[in-house]
Scaffold this active site. Structure first.
Site, PDB file in Angstrom:
ATOM      1  N   GLY A  60       0.805  -1.228   0.000  1.00  0.00           N
ATOM      2  CA  GLY A  60       0.000   0.000   0.000  1.00  0.00           C
ATOM      3  C   GLY A  60       0.827   1.262   0.000  1.00  0.00           C
ATOM      4  N   SER A  61       2.073   1.162   0.409  1.00  0.00           N
ATOM      5  CA  SER A  61       2.940   2.350   0.429  1.00  0.00           C
ATOM      6  C   SER A  61       3.694   2.539  -0.888  1.00  0.00           C
ATOM      7  CB  SER A  61       3.954   2.236   1.574  1.00  0.00           C
ATOM      8  OG  SER A  61       3.288   2.352   2.808  1.00  0.00           O
ATOM      9  N   SER A 102       6.828   4.462   3.842  1.00  0.00           N
ATOM     10  CA  SER A 102       6.262   3.321   4.569  1.00  0.00           C
ATOM     11  C   SER A 102       5.239   3.879   5.544  1.00  0.00           C
ATOM     12  CB  SER A 102       7.333   2.557   5.337  1.00  0.00           C
ATOM     13  OG  SER A 102       6.730   1.664   6.249  1.00  0.00           O
ATOM     14  N   SER A 104       3.569   2.448   8.027  1.00  0.00           N
ATOM     15  CA  SER A 104       3.857   2.087   9.427  1.00  0.00           C
ATOM     16  C   SER A 104       5.226   2.588   9.854  1.00  0.00           C
ATOM     17  CB  SER A 104       3.817   0.568   9.596  1.00  0.00           C
ATOM     18  OG  SER A 104       4.857  -0.020   8.809  1.00  0.00           O
ATOM     19  N   THR A 107       8.469  -1.333   7.954  1.00  0.00           N
ATOM     20  CA  THR A 107       8.561  -2.382   6.933  1.00  0.00           C
ATOM     21  C   THR A 107      10.026  -2.654   6.597  1.00  0.00           C
ATOM     22  OG1 THR A 107       6.406  -1.779   6.102  1.00  0.00           O
ATOM     23  CG2 THR A 107       7.819  -2.974   4.579  1.00  0.00           C
ATOM     24  N   ARG A 154      -3.232   1.234   2.598  1.00  0.00           N
ATOM     25  CA  ARG A 154      -3.917   1.372   1.305  1.00  0.00           C
ATOM     26  C   ARG A 154      -5.039   2.402   1.341  1.00  0.00           C
ATOM     27  NH1 ARG A 154      -5.233  -3.059   4.023  1.00  0.00           N
ATOM     28  NH2 ARG A 154      -7.382  -3.826   4.107  1.00  0.00           N
ATOM     29  N   GLU A 240      -6.609  -7.523  -0.692  1.00  0.00           N
ATOM     30  CA  GLU A 240      -6.529  -7.121   0.714  1.00  0.00           C
ATOM     31  C   GLU A 240      -7.884  -6.809   1.336  1.00  0.00           C
ATOM     32  OE1 GLU A 240      -3.218  -4.729   2.147  1.00  0.00           O
ATOM     33  OE2 GLU A 240      -2.402  -4.711   0.127  1.00  0.00           O
ATOM     34  N   HIS A 256       0.214  -9.993 -26.473  1.00  0.00           N
ATOM     35  CA  HIS A 256       1.342 -10.760 -27.002  1.00  0.00           C
ATOM     36  C   HIS A 256       1.610 -12.019 -26.187  1.00  0.00           C
ATOM     37  CE1 HIS A 256       2.323  -7.522 -29.826  1.00  0.00           C
ATOM     38  NE2 HIS A 256       1.798  -6.772 -28.869  1.00  0.00           N
ATOM     39  N   LYS A 350       4.647 -11.002   8.894  1.00  0.00           N
ATOM     40  CA  LYS A 350       5.671 -10.068   9.383  1.00  0.00           C
ATOM     41  C   LYS A 350       6.165 -10.507  10.764  1.00  0.00           C
ATOM     42  CE  LYS A 350       4.329  -5.862   6.837  1.00  0.00           C
ATOM     43  NZ  LYS A 350       3.749  -4.523   6.869  1.00  0.00           N
TER      44      LYS A 350
HETATM   45  O1  PA5 Z   1      -1.793  -2.649   2.623  1.00  0.00           O
HETATM   46  C1  PA5 Z   1      -1.045  -3.153   3.451  1.00  0.00           C
HETATM   47  O2  PA5 Z   1      -1.323  -3.242   4.656  1.00  0.00           O
HETATM   48  C2  PA5 Z   1       0.304  -3.651   3.008  1.00  0.00           C
HETATM   49  O3  PA5 Z   1       0.379  -3.793   1.625  1.00  0.00           O
HETATM   50  C3  PA5 Z   1       1.384  -2.696   3.528  1.00  0.00           C
HETATM   51  O4  PA5 Z   1       1.288  -1.467   2.879  1.00  0.00           O
HETATM   52  C4  PA5 Z   1       2.767  -3.323   3.340  1.00  0.00           C
HETATM   53  O5  PA5 Z   1       2.867  -4.489   4.108  1.00  0.00           O
HETATM   54  C5  PA5 Z   1       3.878  -2.375   3.749  1.00  0.00           C
HETATM   55  O6  PA5 Z   1       3.672  -1.800   4.991  1.00  0.00           O
HETATM   56  P1  PA5 Z   1       3.848  -0.219   5.147  1.00  0.00           P
HETATM   57  O7  PA5 Z   1       2.867   0.386   4.189  1.00  0.00           O
HETATM   58  O8  PA5 Z   1       3.502   0.052   6.561  1.00  0.00           O
HETATM   59  O9  PA5 Z   1       5.260   0.063   4.809  1.00  0.00           O
END
Ligand code: PA5
Length: 357
Positions: A60-61, A102, A104, A107, A154, A240, A256, A350
């Site tokens: 998501g980041s 990131s 959080s 990561t 996200r 997700e 292709h 994780k």
């Molecule tokens: O959507 C999510 O929770 C994940 O895809 C996170 O984005 C991913 O694990 C990375 O973590 P962060 O966005 O905290 O760096």
């Protein structure tokens, strides 16, 4: 048929424990706030010396990095690369602007990439809500964009992506982006009326599409250079939010290889629901390719749905597709009876990795 009624607004909200729908309703404002509130000290020293831009992030980041790559491709003369890995490309150095993103801030892949970027002499700008990445930024005095806590990564795409545009504007790579973000905000506000839970199935294209995708395998196709990033986003959001499989690809590449795969295993193919993301500015030859491709695959698959961009400006059009996909994935989660917010599998993976360090 799912037993969940997508017209039951109360049930929709009560199945959303983390407020994913509230975050979606707030996305137009999130984009505007992120545009207007870039901290003064977030700047790039020696902007004229920057020869490449790297966005280090994952999941998501990272999607904001792809948005940046696609959006700037025709506008700035230096490459933008998204790095979803522990290590950075070898070209990174003092001429690199490195966005470390990131949500959080904890990561491990991103933390490792930033540490490597520091050793390679990159100009680092940190975007995070906290964690070790924030500590790193404060101790190393990196320009820092602090994003609000309490979101899923996200659901914080505006907070994570818009500051990268503002930094490029400040560094002289992009012209004033504020009017463009205003159009994004207006476009999303209009769409919100159609897509929100209170809008009934008969008037809500996201609910209608979720019903088509239920118990099917969504295959999302975008177009290189425009909606490719959105196709990837839709896939991730379905994974997700709805905890369901989904796959993505892009035109013209899929012409292709992937289209050859619609022959064998007819019973399997009948479970595929194709979604094609379309934009008025897609290359005319690609538009013709899409029409021909639809004719080729139509007899094999469960169905094909097209979703078109809305809005008057490129960025707004990209965001309009993202918004449609986000809502569709949340409604799909309701049909499957799952809560869109928690992503327990990612969290437990994780944790397991942390134990084996
Ligand atoms: O959507 C999510 O929770 C994940 O895809 C996170 O984005 C991913 O694990 C990375 O973590 P962060 O966005 O905290 O760096």
């Amino acid at each position: 048929m799912s037993s969940f009624d997508l017209n039951d607004v109360k049930a929709i909200y009560s199945n959303d424990s983390t407020g994913m729908l509230e975050s979606l309703a707030g996305l137009p404002r999130q984009c505007m706030v992120s545009c207007l509130q870039l901290p003064q000290n977030v700047d790039v020293k020696n902007g004229d010396k920057i020869k490449n831009i790297v966005v280090a992030g994952i999941g998501g980041s990272a999607i904001g990095g792809d948005l940046l790559r696609v959006y700037t491709a025709g506008k700035i003369k230096i490459p933008v690369v998204v790095s979803r890995d522990y290590s950075l490309p070898a070209f990174v150095g003092p001429e690199t602007l490195l966005f470390a993103v990131s949500y959080s801030g904890n990561t491990e892949e991103t933390l490792s990439a930033v540490e490597q970027g520091r050793k390679m002499g990159a100009n680092i700008v940190v975007i995070t809500s906290g964690g070790k990445l924030m500590e790193m930024a404060l101790s190393q005095d990196y320009p820092l964009v602090r994003v609000p806590q309490g979101f899923s990564p996200r659901a914080a795409t505006g907070f994570l992506f818009i500051p990268t545009l503002r930094v490029l504007e400040k560094a002289g790579f992009l012209e004033n982006i504020t009017p463009k973000i205003e159009v994004v905000q207006e476009t999303l506000k209009c769409l919100h009326e159609k897509l929100r839970p209170e809008s009934p199935v008969q008037e809500n294209p996201a609910k209608q599409l979720a019903l088509k995708l239920y118990c099917k395998i969504p295959v999302i196709w975008g177009v290189a250079g425009t909606s490719e990033v959105v196709a990837q986003r839709w896939k991730g959001q379905i994974n997700e939010n709805a905890k369901a499989p989904a796959y993505w690809n892009v035109f013209p590449e899929l012409n292709h290889n992937e289209i050859v795969g619609f022959k064998s295993g007819p019973d399997l193919l009948k479970n595929i629901q194709v979604v094609i993301l379309r934009d008025e500015e897609d290359h005319p030859r690609v538009q013709q390719r899409i029409e021909i491709t639809k004719r080729i695959i139509n007899p094999a698959v469960s169905g094909i749905t097209e979703v078109s961009t809305a809005g008057k400006e490129e960025l707004a059009r990209l965001f309009s597709l993202i918004y449609s996909g986000d809502y569709t994935s949340v409604y799909l989660s309701m049909l499957y009876g799952v809560d869109p917010g928690p992503v327990e599998v990612i969290e437990s993976l994780k944790k397991e990795l942390a134990r084996v360090q």
